[in-house]
Design a protein around this motif. Structure first.
Motif, mmCIF file in Angstrom:
data_model
loop_
_atom_site.group_PDB
_atom_site.id
_atom_site.type_symbol
_atom_site.label_atom_id
_atom_site.label_comp_id
_atom_site.label_asym_id
_atom_site.label_seq_id
_atom_site.Cartn_x
_atom_site.Cartn_y
_atom_site.Cartn_z
ATOM 1 N N VAL A 284 -22.542 125.306 -16.404
ATOM 2 C CA VAL A 284 -23.528 125.420 -15.325
ATOM 3 C C VAL A 284 -22.898 125.041 -13.991
ATOM 4 C CG1 VAL A 284 -25.650 124.408 -14.394
ATOM 5 C CG2 VAL A 284 -25.565 125.127 -16.783
ATOM 6 N N LYS A 285 -22.116 123.971 -13.996
ATOM 7 C CA LYS A 285 -21.442 123.536 -12.766
ATOM 8 C C LYS A 285 -20.492 124.625 -12.261
ATOM 9 C CE LYS A 285 -18.448 119.986 -10.874
ATOM 10 N NZ LYS A 285 -17.604 118.837 -11.155
ATOM 11 N N ALA A 286 -19.727 125.200 -13.177
ATOM 12 C CA ALA A 286 -18.787 126.250 -12.784
ATOM 13 C C ALA A 286 -19.521 127.473 -12.253
ATOM 14 C CB ALA A 286 -17.906 126.635 -13.968
ATOM 15 N N LEU A 287 -20.615 127.833 -12.889
ATOM 16 C CA LEU A 287 -21.370 129.000 -12.446
ATOM 17 C C LEU A 287 -22.046 128.767 -11.100
ATOM 18 C CD1 LEU A 287 -22.944 130.170 -15.813
ATOM 19 C CD2 LEU A 287 -21.114 131.280 -14.530
ATOM 20 N N THR A 288 -22.620 127.591 -10.902
ATOM 21 C CA THR A 288 -23.293 127.321 -9.628
ATOM 22 C C THR A 288 -22.288 127.186 -8.494
ATOM 23 O OG1 THR A 288 -23.389 124.957 -10.132
ATOM 24 C CG2 THR A 288 -25.344 126.274 -10.642
ATOM 25 N N GLU A 289 -21.138 126.584 -8.760
ATOM 26 C CA GLU A 289 -20.108 126.497 -7.718
ATOM 27 C C GLU A 289 -19.537 127.870 -7.428
ATOM 28 O OE1 GLU A 289 -17.292 123.621 -9.070
ATOM 29 O OE2 GLU A 289 -18.592 121.941 -8.589
ATOM 30 N N GLY A 290 -19.414 128.710 -8.473
ATOM 31 C CA GLY A 290 -18.898 130.064 -8.294
ATOM 32 C C GLY A 290 -19.838 130.922 -7.474
ATOM 33 N N ALA A 291 -21.157 130.656 -7.549
ATOM 34 C CA ALA A 291 -22.128 131.434 -6.790
ATOM 35 C C ALA A 291 -22.009 131.154 -5.300
ATOM 36 C CB ALA A 291 -23.544 131.128 -7.271
ATOM 37 N N ASN A 292 -21.498 129.974 -4.961
ATOM 38 C CA ASN A 292 -21.361 129.610 -3.550
ATOM 39 C C ASN A 292 -20.134 130.245 -2.907
ATOM 40 O OD1 ASN A 292 -23.656 128.039 -3.741
ATOM 41 N ND2 ASN A 292 -22.508 126.175 -4.220
ATOM 42 N N ALA B 169 -11.959 132.514 -7.173
ATOM 43 C CA ALA B 169 -12.111 131.262 -7.904
ATOM 44 C C ALA B 169 -11.527 130.161 -7.039
ATOM 45 C CB ALA B 169 -11.386 131.336 -9.249
ATOM 46 N N SER B 170 -12.150 129.011 -7.068
ATOM 47 C CA SER B 170 -11.637 127.911 -6.260
ATOM 48 C C SER B 170 -10.366 127.372 -6.898
ATOM 49 C CB SER B 170 -12.679 126.793 -6.153
ATOM 50 O OG SER B 170 -12.837 126.149 -7.390
#
Length: 191
Positions: A30-38, A44-45
């Motif tokens: 979830v963290k990866a997906l929400t950060e990816g949406a930003n 990819a960061s």
């Protein structure tokens, strides 16, 4: 009044640990997906790439993020993946799970010359890699691998109508399973 005594069923503590591992994996996803949406699509960061265990790559658009399906690879990647698959099949699967071949449970010692066997065993190996890591799947992963992946795969491979149907102990045969036309999804348009 004294507190009642409860018996804790065997395995409850392992189940709790499995649930904790699954929750941790879901939280990370979830963290990866929400950060990816930003961030912008396709980017990819650097933190994500470092967390994945790799160095940030320049121009990494043509790099696979996850192990690709073996039949979609071209040499030399196909050769490297097949070599690693052979090591796993011959080192883990055959000695640990395959009994003596028989008419009802066939096995070909030249299994790597059967494309259907390569495809099924590669998929089985990818599942094994994922489901034997307690950090991502808890302690029930190996059980899931046996039930959902190993048993059906071996049943299909060793069936009398499987890819080894024409092979016997003394004879190897692959021509009986080779298609005359390659499916269009696997062929490339000629330039």
């Amino acid at each position: 009044m004294p507190d009642p005594e409860f018996e804790v069923p065997v395995g409850v503590f392992q189940d709790i640990e499995d649930l904790k591992a699954q929750i941790a994996a879901l939280n990370a996803l979830v963290k990866a997906l929400t950060e990816g949406a930003n961030s912008e699509l396709g980017e990819a960061s650097a933190d994500d790439e470092e967390d994945a265990g790799g160095e940030p790559e320049e121009g990494g658009d043509d790099q696979w993020q996850f192990p690709p399906f073996i039949l979609l690879l071209d040499p030399p990647q196909y050769d490297d993946e097949l070599r690693a698959l052979i090591e796993w099949v011959e080192g883990v699967l055959v000695p640990g799970y395959l009994a003596e071949p028989s008419a009802d449970a066939r096995w070909c010692h030249l299994w790597f010359e059967h494309p259907v066997a390569i495809a099924r065993l590669h998929a089985l190996w990818l599942a094994w890699q994922e489901l034997t890591d307690p950090a991502t799947c808890g302690y029930t992963g190996p059980s899931v691998w046996h039930r959902d992946h190993l048993d059906p795969c071996i049943r299909e491979l060793r069936a009398s109508t499987g890819p080894f149907a024409g092979c016997t102990k003394g004879e190897h045969q692959i021509d009986h399973r080779m298609p005359g036309i390659v499916p269009s999804a696997w062929s490339r348009a000629e330039d």
